[in-house]
Design a protein around this motif. Structure first.
Motif, PDB file in Angstrom:
ATOM      1  N   GLU A   1      12.382  58.362 -26.414  1.00  0.00           N
ATOM      2  CA  GLU A   1      12.511  56.943 -26.775  1.00  0.00           C
ATOM      3  C   GLU A   1      13.787  56.363 -26.161  1.00  0.00           C
ATOM      4  OE1 GLU A   1      11.639  54.265 -30.693  1.00  0.00           O
ATOM      5  OE2 GLU A   1      12.941  56.003 -30.995  1.00  0.00           O
ATOM      6  N   LYS A   2      14.872  57.124 -26.202  1.00  0.00           N
ATOM      7  CA  LYS A   2      16.127  56.677 -25.575  1.00  0.00           C
ATOM      8  C   LYS A   2      15.968  56.508 -24.068  1.00  0.00           C
ATOM      9  CE  LYS A   2      19.427  58.505 -28.908  1.00  0.00           C
ATOM     10  NZ  LYS A   2      20.398  59.551 -29.202  1.00  0.00           N
ATOM     11  N   LYS A   3      15.188  57.406 -23.444  1.00  0.00           N
ATOM     12  CA  LYS A   3      14.933  57.319 -22.005  1.00  0.00           C
ATOM     13  C   LYS A   3      13.999  56.166 -21.658  1.00  0.00           C
ATOM     14  CE  LYS A   3      14.927  61.511 -19.548  1.00  0.00           C
ATOM     15  NZ  LYS A   3      14.239  62.756 -19.162  1.00  0.00           N
ATOM     16  N   GLY A   4      13.286  55.668 -22.673  1.00  0.00           N
ATOM     17  CA  GLY A   4      12.367  54.559 -22.449  1.00  0.00           C
ATOM     18  C   GLY A   4      10.977  54.968 -21.996  1.00  0.00           C
ATOM     19  N   THR A   5      10.608  56.242 -22.176  1.00  0.00           N
ATOM     20  CA  THR A   5       9.283  56.681 -21.741  1.00  0.00           C
ATOM     21  C   THR A   5       8.229  56.565 -22.838  1.00  0.00           C
ATOM     22  OG1 THR A   5       9.882  58.982 -22.216  1.00  0.00           O
ATOM     23  CG2 THR A   5      10.111  58.231 -19.928  1.00  0.00           C
ATOM     24  N   ILE A   6       8.678  56.476 -24.095  1.00  0.00           N
ATOM     25  CA  ILE A   6       7.756  56.261 -25.218  1.00  0.00           C
ATOM     26  C   ILE A   6       8.349  55.216 -26.148  1.00  0.00           C
ATOM     27  CG2 ILE A   6       6.734  58.574 -25.200  1.00  0.00           C
ATOM     28  CD1 ILE A   6       8.700  58.433 -28.054  1.00  0.00           C
ATOM     29  N   ARG A   7       7.480  54.722 -27.034  1.00  0.00           N
ATOM     30  CA  ARG A   7       7.913  53.764 -28.054  1.00  0.00           C
ATOM     31  C   ARG A   7       7.304  54.229 -29.372  1.00  0.00           C
ATOM     32  NH1 ARG A   7       7.318  49.389 -25.113  1.00  0.00           N
ATOM     33  NH2 ARG A   7       5.094  49.615 -24.915  1.00  0.00           N
ATOM     34  N   LYS A   8       8.094  54.163 -30.433  1.00  0.00           N
ATOM     35  CA  LYS A   8       7.589  54.506 -31.768  1.00  0.00           C
ATOM     36  C   LYS A   8       7.210  53.205 -32.465  1.00  0.00           C
ATOM     37  CE  LYS A   8      10.627  58.494 -32.409  1.00  0.00           C
ATOM     38  NZ  LYS A   8      11.741  59.024 -33.198  1.00  0.00           N
ATOM     39  N   LEU A   9       6.004  53.197 -33.046  1.00  0.00           N
ATOM     40  CA  LEU A   9       5.510  52.018 -33.746  1.00  0.00           C
ATOM     41  C   LEU A   9       5.100  52.394 -35.157  1.00  0.00           C
ATOM     42  CD1 LEU A   9       3.087  50.821 -30.926  1.00  0.00           C
ATOM     43  CD2 LEU A   9       5.357  49.895 -31.398  1.00  0.00           C
ATOM     44  N   ARG A  10       5.414  51.531 -36.102  1.00  0.00           N
ATOM     45  CA  ARG A  10       4.953  51.742 -37.482  1.00  0.00           C
ATOM     46  C   ARG A  10       3.471  51.413 -37.527  1.00  0.00           C
ATOM     47  NH1 ARG A  10       8.067  54.850 -40.265  1.00  0.00           N
ATOM     48  NH2 ARG A  10      10.215  54.353 -39.934  1.00  0.00           N
ATOM     49  N   ASP A  11       2.710  52.264 -38.196  1.00  0.00           N
ATOM     50  CA  ASP A  11       1.285  52.026 -38.340  1.00  0.00           C
ATOM     51  C   ASP A  11       1.084  50.815 -39.253  1.00  0.00           C
ATOM     52  OD1 ASP A  11      -1.479  52.493 -39.699  1.00  0.00           O
ATOM     53  OD2 ASP A  11      -1.461  53.830 -37.960  1.00  0.00           O
ATOM     54  N   LEU A  12       0.217  49.910 -38.853  1.00  0.00           N
ATOM     55  CA  LEU A  12       0.005  48.689 -39.638  1.00  0.00           C
ATOM     56  C   LEU A  12      -0.670  48.972 -40.975  1.00  0.00           C
ATOM     57  CD1 LEU A  12      -1.090  46.253 -36.782  1.00  0.00           C
ATOM     58  CD2 LEU A  12       1.159  46.459 -37.859  1.00  0.00           C
ATOM     59  N   GLU A  13      -1.540  49.982 -41.013  1.00  0.00           N
ATOM     60  CA  GLU A  13      -2.249  50.300 -42.254  1.00  0.00           C
ATOM     61  C   GLU A  13      -1.427  51.205 -43.174  1.00  0.00           C
ATOM     62  OE1 GLU A  13      -6.112  51.824 -41.252  1.00  0.00           O
ATOM     63  OE2 GLU A  13      -6.455  50.164 -39.858  1.00  0.00           O
ATOM     64  N   ARG A  14      -0.776  52.189 -42.601  1.00  0.00           N
ATOM     65  CA  ARG A  14       0.037  53.124 -43.390  1.00  0.00           C
ATOM     66  C   ARG A  14       1.478  53.006 -42.910  1.00  0.00           C
ATOM     67  NH1 ARG A  14      -2.627  58.811 -42.837  1.00  0.00           N
ATOM     68  NH2 ARG A  14      -0.788  59.346 -44.036  1.00  0.00           N
ATOM     69  N   LYS A  15       2.281  52.323 -43.662  1.00  0.00           N
ATOM     70  CA  LYS A  15       3.656  52.005 -43.255  1.00  0.00           C
ATOM     71  C   LYS A  15       4.539  53.242 -43.055  1.00  0.00           C
ATOM     72  CE  LYS A  15       3.017  47.565 -43.519  1.00  0.00           C
ATOM     73  NZ  LYS A  15       2.803  46.787 -42.355  1.00  0.00           N
ATOM     74  N   ASN A  16       4.198  54.344 -43.712  1.00  0.00           N
ATOM     75  CA  ASN A  16       5.022  55.555 -43.567  1.00  0.00           C
ATOM     76  C   ASN A  16       4.596  56.396 -42.364  1.00  0.00           C
ATOM     77  OD1 ASN A  16       2.584  56.364 -44.663  1.00  0.00           O
ATOM     78  ND2 ASN A  16       3.484  57.968 -45.934  1.00  0.00           N
ATOM     79  N   LEU A  17       3.607  55.939 -41.610  1.00  0.00           N
ATOM     80  CA  LEU A  17       3.097  56.673 -40.456  1.00  0.00           C
ATOM     81  C   LEU A  17       3.650  56.063 -39.170  1.00  0.00           C
ATOM     82  CD1 LEU A  17       1.033  58.977 -39.850  1.00  0.00           C
ATOM     83  CD2 LEU A  17      -0.616  57.176 -39.412  1.00  0.00           C
ATOM     84  N   VAL A  18       4.100  56.921 -38.275  1.00  0.00           N
ATOM     85  CA  VAL A  18       4.622  56.471 -36.983  1.00  0.00           C
ATOM     86  C   VAL A  18       3.630  56.848 -35.896  1.00  0.00           C
ATOM     87  CG1 VAL A  18       6.489  56.770 -35.294  1.00  0.00           C
ATOM     88  CG2 VAL A  18       7.017  56.724 -37.724  1.00  0.00           C
ATOM     89  N   ARG A  19       3.291  55.875 -35.067  1.00  0.00           N
ATOM     90  CA  ARG A  19       2.442  56.143 -33.916  1.00  0.00           C
ATOM     91  C   ARG A  19       3.322  56.136 -32.671  1.00  0.00           C
ATOM     92  NH1 ARG A  19      -0.903  52.354 -32.510  1.00  0.00           N
ATOM     93  NH2 ARG A  19      -0.060  50.762 -33.851  1.00  0.00           N
ATOM     94  N   ILE A  20       2.932  56.923 -31.692  1.00  0.00           N
ATOM     95  CA  ILE A  20       3.698  57.022 -30.452  1.00  0.00           C
ATOM     96  C   ILE A  20       2.882  56.380 -29.333  1.00  0.00           C
ATOM     97  CG2 ILE A  20       4.857  58.582 -28.847  1.00  0.00           C
ATOM     98  CD1 ILE A  20       5.943  58.649 -31.766  1.00  0.00           C
ATOM     99  N   GLU A  21       3.558  55.575 -28.562  1.00  0.00           N
ATOM    100  CA  GLU A  21       2.911  54.876 -27.457  1.00  0.00           C
ATOM    101  C   GLU A  21       3.719  55.105 -26.184  1.00  0.00           C
ATOM    102  OE1 GLU A  21       3.064  50.306 -27.007  1.00  0.00           O
ATOM    103  OE2 GLU A  21       1.286  50.718 -28.242  1.00  0.00           O
TER     104      GLU A  21
END
Length: 180
Positions: A96-116
């Protein structure tokens, strides 16, 4: 006095070492050959990936995110690559610091992180996907030998997963080389 005792033990150990031979079975030798071969090919791949600006682990995560048929979460990535969750977590922070991925909060489950994957991450993956050095090393085997090696390695991997009592959905690479 303590120093002379230590020197005496070191001398005894060195003398005994000459008579001690490791007891290795054929399976032990095969395991060492497999491990050392993997290490050598990994070093070659590492050099190749350095030019793409990613590590082998980062390239593995990028590939995993792209091929997962379910949401790419840290847990799904961990399960797919058989790494400990904290290892994946730390690697995702770096990526994430390198800018190759982004962490997103799941819209349905707020405690879940999706990786993009970001555009930069996709570029890095595409550069890393060429795998010229691995293909060059593997080219020493005929297609039939490659299929045989695949089948044997999948058999070992599957037994290892069984012994670890791991049930992996969407096992990749598949055990059957025809499903690749």
């Amino acid at each position: 006095m303590i120093q002379s005792e230590i020197l005496g033990k070191v001398s005894t150990l060195q003398n005994n070492k000459k008579s001690i031979r490791p007891r290795l079975t054929f399976a032990d030798g095969l395991w060492l050959l497999l491990a050392r071969t993997q290490h050598i090919v990994s070093k070659i791949r590492h050099k190749e990936l350095r030019e793409c600006g990613v590590t082998m682990n980062e390239a593995a995560v990028l590939l995993t995110i792209l091929r997962l048929k379910r949401p790419a979460t840290p847990a799904a990535i961990s399960q797919e690559v058989h790494w400990e969750p904290h290892t994946v977590s730390e690697l995702l922070k770096v990526m994430e610091k390198k800018g190759t991925i982004r962490k997103l909060r799941d819209l349905e489950r707020k405690n879940l992180v999706r990786i993009e994957i970001t555009e930069k991450g996709l570029d890095a993956y595409l550069k890393s996907a060429e795998r010229k050095t691995v293909r060059k090393v593997m080219s020493v085997l005929t297609k039939e030998e490659q299929v045989q090696l695949w089948t044997l390695l999948a058999k070992l991997r599957d037994r290892g997963l069984e012994q670890l009592r791991l049930d992996v959905p969407d096992l990749f690479p598949p055990s059957d080389p025809d499903q690749f």
